[in-house]
Design an enzyme around this catalytic site. Structure first.
Site: not given
Ligand SMILES: Cc1ncc(C[n+]2csc(CCOP(=O)(O)OP(=O)(O)O)c2C)c(N)n1
Ligand SMILES: [Mg+2]
Length: 654
Positions: A27, A258
């Site tokens: 990421h 992302h």
């Molecule tokens: C409990 C949980 N649900 C889903 C995920 C999968 N996941 C990893 S990052 C993410 C999106 C997170 O968005 P954000 O916190 O805004 O991160 P950004 O894209 O801004 O780096 C998801 C859904 C996870 N790691 N943990």
């Protein structure tokens, strides 16, 4: 020579995009977006010393947005931690590298908590902040005076656990907790507005937090916001407006950056935009030296602290607690001897309270609590004062109806060190705690979960409250000791073992209903072996009855009836599967001989008991949801009585 802020931040960006590219997974967006904020935090504010990463009075930093792991790996490398090395970074996400896909506390000093399940790191950090205030109240400013910093993303703030963590932190006025929110308005599916229209700062304001926003790419503005947070006595949320993947010209600001490598062409273009002409994993000398200087900022502070520790009358006790060592000679033997002398019939939840009475006197480091079931979980002992915003020195936390928040906070306390947390709820609500219980096991924390009302034996509250699959499914979690003690003596033994297990969390499943004391002779801690022969057959042995908790009493009744018919029956009490599985093959074969019919009795799912009964054995349990009735009626209804079990055993032997 001073190096421009941008160059320091760009070192993080370059390492992050190059490591993700090398791994062809990971990421890059979050580390590139938060590089400026993290640079300000690590160069100007965070109290740490890479040369002494376990220094007890360091600030704790939790990267709650664990998918952005290259951010923390870059920071640890650049500031001079022994690991990760450049090679470790080159091997990001590969077997053998401590730079796992998500940060793991057991892989790298400087990673204070395992993160990745969104929201968990934040809630864990709340526990760290509680532990800090508690130890400060106990040992004073001269030994304990640090902060807890969190970097969290949109996901960490959206998760339900965030509500619990924010409510608890606001209520306890944890002013030394500062959260830097990566307010980039992007998640995996796209814009945050696809799924959320919440006034986040408003919610935090309403929960007793200080909130402030800043431009996350303007170091002066980030400093302004952090200074305001430091000056405010409430916990702080700083909304750092950032651009995800900042610097990647065609991908920044989109969800595309992302969680995918940027790709060769985009990386070339990014180098151009950033003015970073160095090869992958090459950090120019001036940038490297500037970062190392930032890593040395804490050296003098740490040395001065060590001198205070050495001079302090409380130094030895503080060091003992922080090392996680129990006082020399800790044991519950004296207490257990008293039980042997004076047998009692009590529920194991009550037995747990009595054991805790002894424990909390012997161990000043325990901090108890419950998710609003104190009187049911029997978790508070007489001398425990509440831990509140006005008295952080208290040793009992009223967590409120926040099972997950409680469990995650307990993990944070244990990770912080210096305290041993235990906390209670009903066993059926272990489902609400489960992600944190799993993370306790993964992180090897000494968190002790006290789960009462452990079967249909709770009676009238009915199927929503009656655990069926819970004990068994908890046994599946690696590195978790699940205990289901059978009486007051086993309960004390299990408490002793849980406290002695510094790297393994424990869960105690305890009854609501009274149980007779089955152990009436002095012995070593028999629960330590996980299972043991409680009663040996007198007639020639035909059956071994294996039971746990409240069903051990039933097993002894079954054995008596079988013996009366000339059928020899052993009773094996098995309070802890994982401990039994760790015994020698000889011991296990001795307790559970292969040539005899084996029968399990446990008021929960029978699935899994084949492990010890074999397919040919019998398994008595509850394979449906429970029902609402007095517990004696339920035991009869579900066939868990000697009357119902004996004929089936006899029939199977024929
Ligand atoms: C409990 C949980 N649900 C889903 C995920 C999968 N996941 C990893 S990052 C993410 C999106 C997170 O968005 P954000 O916190 O805004 O991160 P950004 O894209 O801004 O780096 C998801 C859904 C996870 N790691 N943990
Ligand atoms: Mg985001």
């Amino acid at each position: 020579m001073t190096v421009a802020h941008n160059q320091l931040a760009n070192a993080i960006r370059a390492l992050s995009m190059d490591a993700v590219e090398a791994a062809n997974s990971g990421h890059p967006g979050m580390p590139m977006g938060m590089a400026d904020v993290a640079t300000v935090l690590f160069t100007d504010y965070l109290k740490f010393d890479p040369a002494a990463p376990h220094w007890a009075d360091r600030d704790r930093f939790v990267l709650s947005a664990g998918h952005g792991s290259m951010l923390i790996y870059s920071l640890l490398h650049l500031t001079g931690y022994a690991r990760p090395t450049l090679d470790d970074l080159r091997n990001f996400r590969q077997i053998g590298s401590p730079c796992a896909g998500h940060p793991e506390n057991f892989e790298l000093a400087g990673v204070e908590a395992t993160t990745g399940p969104l929201g968990s790191g934040f809630a864990t950090a709340v526990g760290m902040a509680i532990a800090e205030r508690h130890l400060n109240a106990t040992f004073g400013d001269e030994l304990v005076d640090h902060r807890t910093w969190v970097i969290a993303g949109d996901g960490c703030l959206m998760e339900g656990i965030n509500h619990e963590a924010v409510g608890l932190a606001g209520h306890l006025k944890l002013g030394r907790l500062i959260v830097l929110w990566d307010d980039n308005r992007i998640t995996i599916d796209g814009a945050v507005e696809l799924s959320s229209s919440e006034n986040v700062l408003g919610r935090y304001d309403a929960s007793g937090w200080h909130t402030i926003a800043c431009d996350g790419h303007d170091p002066a503005d980030v400093r302004r916001a952090i200074d305001a947070a430091l000056a405010d006595e409430r916990p702080s949320l700083i909304a750092c407006r950032t651009v995800i993947g900042k610097g990647a010209p065609s991908k920044q600001g989109t969800s595309g950056v992302h969680g995918s490598p940027l790709g060769k062409a985009e990386i070339v273009a990014t180098r151009e935009v950033l003015g970073w002409s160095h090869e992958p994993f090459v950090i120019p000398d001036d940038v490297r030296e500037a970062w190392l200087r930032a890593g040395k900022r804490g050296d003098a502070v740490r040395t001065a602290w060590e001198e205070r520790l050495a001079a302090s009358a409380q130094g030895a006790e503080f060091s003992r607690r922080m090392a996680g060592e129990l006082p020399a000679g800790f044991s519950l033997k004296t207490y257990i001897d008293g039980l042997i002398a004076n047998p009692q019939k009590v529920a194991t939840r009550k037995a747990s309270e009595l054991a805790l009475g002894a424990v909390n006197e012997l161990l000043p480091e325990t901090i108890g609590g419950s998710a609003d079931l104190t009187g049911s979980n029997n978790t508070r002992t007489k001398t425990q004062q509440p831990l509140t915003a006005d008295n952080y020195g208290g040793r009992y936390v009223y967590y409120g109806i926040r099972e997950f928040g409680m469990s995650a906070a307990m993990n944070g306390m244990a990770l912080h060190g210096g305290v041993i947390p235990y906390g209670g709820t009903f066993l059926v609500f272990s489902d609400y705690c489960r992600p944190a219980i799993r993370l306790a096991a993964l992180q090897r924390t000494r968190s002790i979960f006290v789960m009462t009302h452990d079967s249909i034996g709770l009676g009238e509250d009915g199927p929503t409250h009656q655990p069926i699959e819970h004990v068994m499914s908890l046994r599946m979690i690696p590195n978790l000791d699940v205990y289901r003690p059978a009486d007051i003596v086993e309960t004390a033994e299990c408490w002793e073992l849980a406290l002695q297990s510094g790297q393994t969390p424990s869960l105690l499943a305890l009854t609501r209903q009274n149980l007779p004391q089955l152990r009436t002779e002095a012995s070593e801690n028999l629960s330590a072996r996980g299972a043991y022969r409680l009663r040996a057959a007198t007639a020639p042995r035909k059956v071994v009855l294996i039971a746990t908790g409240s069903e051990v009493e039933i097993a002894t009744q079954v054995a008596e009836r079988l013996e009366a018919q000339g059928i020899g029956a052993d009773v094996v009490s098995m309070p802890c599967w994982s401990r039994f599985d760790a015994q020698t093959a000889e011991y296990r074969a001795e307790v559970l001989p292969k040539d005899v019919m084996r029968v399990s009795i446990e008021a929960g799912t029978t699935m899994g008991w084949e492990r010890y009964t074999g397919i040919a054995g019998l398994r008595f349990g509850v394979d449906s949801f429970g029902a609402s009735a007095p517990y004696e009626v339920l035991y009869d209804h579900f066939g868990l009585t000697a009357d119902k079990i004996v004929p089936q055993v006899v029939a199977a032997l024929d």
